[in-house]
Scaffold this motif. Sequence first.
Motif, PDB file in Angstrom:
ATOM      1  N   LEU A  12       0.846  -1.187   0.000  1.00  0.00           N
ATOM      2  CA  LEU A  12       0.000   0.000   0.000  1.00  0.00           C
ATOM      3  C   LEU A  12       0.881   1.236   0.000  1.00  0.00           C
ATOM      4  O   LEU A  12       1.820   1.343   0.772  1.00  0.00           O
ATOM      5  CB  LEU A  12      -0.891   0.028   1.242  1.00  0.00           C
ATOM      6  N   LYS A  40       1.305   5.075   0.859  1.00  0.00           N
ATOM      7  CA  LYS A  40       0.715   6.081   1.732  1.00  0.00           C
ATOM      8  C   LYS A  40       1.445   7.402   1.566  1.00  0.00           C
ATOM      9  O   LYS A  40       2.626   7.433   1.248  1.00  0.00           O
ATOM     10  CB  LYS A  40       0.812   5.637   3.199  1.00  0.00           C
ATOM     11  N   GLY A  41       0.753   8.494   1.816  1.00  0.00           N
ATOM     12  CA  GLY A  41       1.380   9.806   1.782  1.00  0.00           C
ATOM     13  C   GLY A  41       1.483  10.372   0.381  1.00  0.00           C
ATOM     14  O   GLY A  41       1.039   9.780  -0.601  1.00  0.00           O
ATOM     15  N   LYS A  42       2.093  11.539   0.275  1.00  0.00           N
ATOM     16  CA  LYS A  42       2.215  12.236  -0.998  1.00  0.00           C
ATOM     17  C   LYS A  42       3.640  12.734  -1.190  1.00  0.00           C
ATOM     18  O   LYS A  42       4.358  13.009  -0.239  1.00  0.00           O
ATOM     19  CB  LYS A  42       1.249  13.426  -1.048  1.00  0.00           C
ATOM     20  N   LYS A  62       5.835   9.827   0.414  1.00  0.00           N
ATOM     21  CA  LYS A  62       5.228   8.592  -0.087  1.00  0.00           C
ATOM     22  C   LYS A  62       6.034   7.389   0.383  1.00  0.00           C
ATOM     23  O   LYS A  62       7.230   7.313   0.182  1.00  0.00           O
ATOM     24  CB  LYS A  62       5.159   8.628  -1.607  1.00  0.00           C
ATOM     25  N   THR A  88       5.862   2.942   0.823  1.00  0.00           N
ATOM     26  CA  THR A  88       5.186   1.694   0.480  1.00  0.00           C
ATOM     27  C   THR A  88       5.372   0.703   1.612  1.00  0.00           C
ATOM     28  O   THR A  88       6.508   0.394   1.991  1.00  0.00           O
ATOM     29  CB  THR A  88       5.761   1.105  -0.816  1.00  0.00           C
ATOM     30  N   TYR A  89       4.266   0.216   2.172  1.00  0.00           N
ATOM     31  CA  TYR A  89       4.306  -0.730   3.281  1.00  0.00           C
ATOM     32  C   TYR A  89       3.896  -2.119   2.804  1.00  0.00           C
ATOM     33  O   TYR A  89       2.941  -2.272   2.047  1.00  0.00           O
ATOM     34  CB  TYR A  89       3.360  -0.288   4.392  1.00  0.00           C
ATOM     35  N   LYS A  96     -13.202  -1.471   5.130  1.00  0.00           N
ATOM     36  CA  LYS A  96     -12.215  -1.453   4.046  1.00  0.00           C
ATOM     37  C   LYS A  96     -12.181  -2.816   3.370  1.00  0.00           C
ATOM     38  O   LYS A  96     -12.377  -3.855   4.011  1.00  0.00           O
ATOM     39  CB  LYS A  96     -10.825  -1.105   4.602  1.00  0.00           C
ATOM     40  N   HIS A 134      -4.850  -3.937   5.767  1.00  0.00           N
ATOM     41  CA  HIS A 134      -3.432  -3.594   5.754  1.00  0.00           C
ATOM     42  C   HIS A 134      -2.959  -3.276   7.165  1.00  0.00           C
ATOM     43  O   HIS A 134      -3.603  -2.523   7.896  1.00  0.00           O
ATOM     44  CB  HIS A 134      -3.172  -2.374   4.855  1.00  0.00           C
ATOM     45  N   CYS A 161      -0.583  -1.421   8.010  1.00  0.00           N
ATOM     46  CA  CYS A 161      -0.185  -0.016   8.151  1.00  0.00           C
ATOM     47  C   CYS A 161      -1.373   0.896   8.416  1.00  0.00           C
ATOM     48  O   CYS A 161      -1.193   2.067   8.748  1.00  0.00           O
ATOM     49  CB  CYS A 161       0.586   0.458   6.925  1.00  0.00           C
ATOM     50  N   HIS A 162      -2.600   0.385   8.279  1.00  0.00           N
ATOM     51  CA  HIS A 162      -3.778   1.184   8.594  1.00  0.00           C
ATOM     52  C   HIS A 162      -3.937   1.387  10.100  1.00  0.00           C
ATOM     53  O   HIS A 162      -4.614   2.322  10.534  1.00  0.00           O
ATOM     54  CB  HIS A 162      -5.043   0.522   8.053  1.00  0.00           C
ATOM     55  N   GLN A 176      -9.099   9.268  14.145  1.00  0.00           N
ATOM     56  CA  GLN A 176      -9.578   8.869  12.826  1.00  0.00           C
ATOM     57  C   GLN A 176     -11.092   9.026  12.713  1.00  0.00           C
ATOM     58  O   GLN A 176     -11.604   9.467  11.684  1.00  0.00           O
ATOM     59  CB  GLN A 176      -9.156   7.425  12.530  1.00  0.00           C
TER      60      GLN A 176
END
Length: 297
Positions: free
Chosen positions: A34, A36-38, A42, A44-45, A233, A237, A239-240, A251
Motif C-alpha cells: 500500500l 501512503k502519503g504524498k 510517499k 510503500t508498506y 475497508k 493492511h 499499516c492502517h 480517525q
Amino acid sequence: MEVIDLPEDGKVRMYNYKEGARLIVDRALRSTKLVKGKKERKRTYYNVVMAFDIETTQLDNLNYNPKRDPKQIAKFNITFCWQCSIEGCFIFGRNIEEFFEMLDTAADELDGIVICYIHNIAFEYNNLCDYFLNGIEDRENDIFFKTRSTPLYFRYRKRFEFRCSKLLTSKGLAKVGKEIGYLKLTGDFDYSVQRDANTVLTPMELNYCYRDVMILDKFLHKERDDYCRITKKKVCHICHLPYTKTGYVRQDTQKNFSYKPAGRHVLSQTELSEKKYDDISPALWGGYTHTNYRYIG
C-alpha cells in the motif's frame, strides 16, 4: 531450520537469523503493498505481521565509582537472546548483532517497509539505541520520540518501521494474551540469574520467548481484521493501524468532522496562534482524565 519441542506448544519450527532474512523477504514479497502519503512522504508498506522482543540480564558495573563520576551507573543490561515472528514463523537468536545482520540482509532485497511491533518500545529502544542511532546522520534511520526516552516509532535502514503494541492497546502483554485466548507464560524466567549468549536455556524458557512474540502475532492479525471490518475497508493492511490507541478516536473525528465543510469551518475559526497556544497550554494538563484543578491551578 530446527524443530524444537516446547512444553506448552508442542513441536515448533525455529529459524536462525540467516533463514529469518529469507523468510522476511519471502513473506513480504508475497503480500500486497500500500502506498501512503504524498510526494516526498510517499512510502510503500508490506502487509505482513512481524513482532520482536528481547530478554536481558542485569550485570554489575565493575568500574562503578560514584565519587569519581557521579553520573556513572551501578548496573547495566545486556541482551542474552532475541526472538521475532514473521507471519507466525518463529525466529530466534542469542547474539543481538545477528538480529541486525538479518535486517540488513533483508533490507537489501526489499523496496518497501515492513512494520515490526514491540510491546513496550521504550525498553527495547533504551537497550539497543546504539544500533538504531547508527545511520541517523545519513538518514538511513529515523526516530520520532513521544517523550524523551520513549519513541513513538523508529525506522531502520528505511525498510523496517518499529511500532509499539502497548501504545496501541494500553495493556500489558499478559492481558493482551488473555483477551485473545493465548496466555503468556509467567514465573518461568528467573531474572535474578545472570545469563549471557552462551547460557543454555531450558525448554520452558524457550517456550516463554516463543509465546511473547506469538501473542503479538495473533493479536495483530485479529486487530488488523477487526479494524478493516469496522472501517469497512476491502483490504486489510497492517499499516492502517494507528500508532496509539487514541489514533482510533482521531480517525473517527476526522471522518465525521474534519472532512466536512462545516467541520473545517469550525476548525479554521478555533485555530490557535502561537501566542494563544503558549498562553493556554499551562491550563491543559492530562486531557480529560489525569488532571485536577486544585493541583494545577
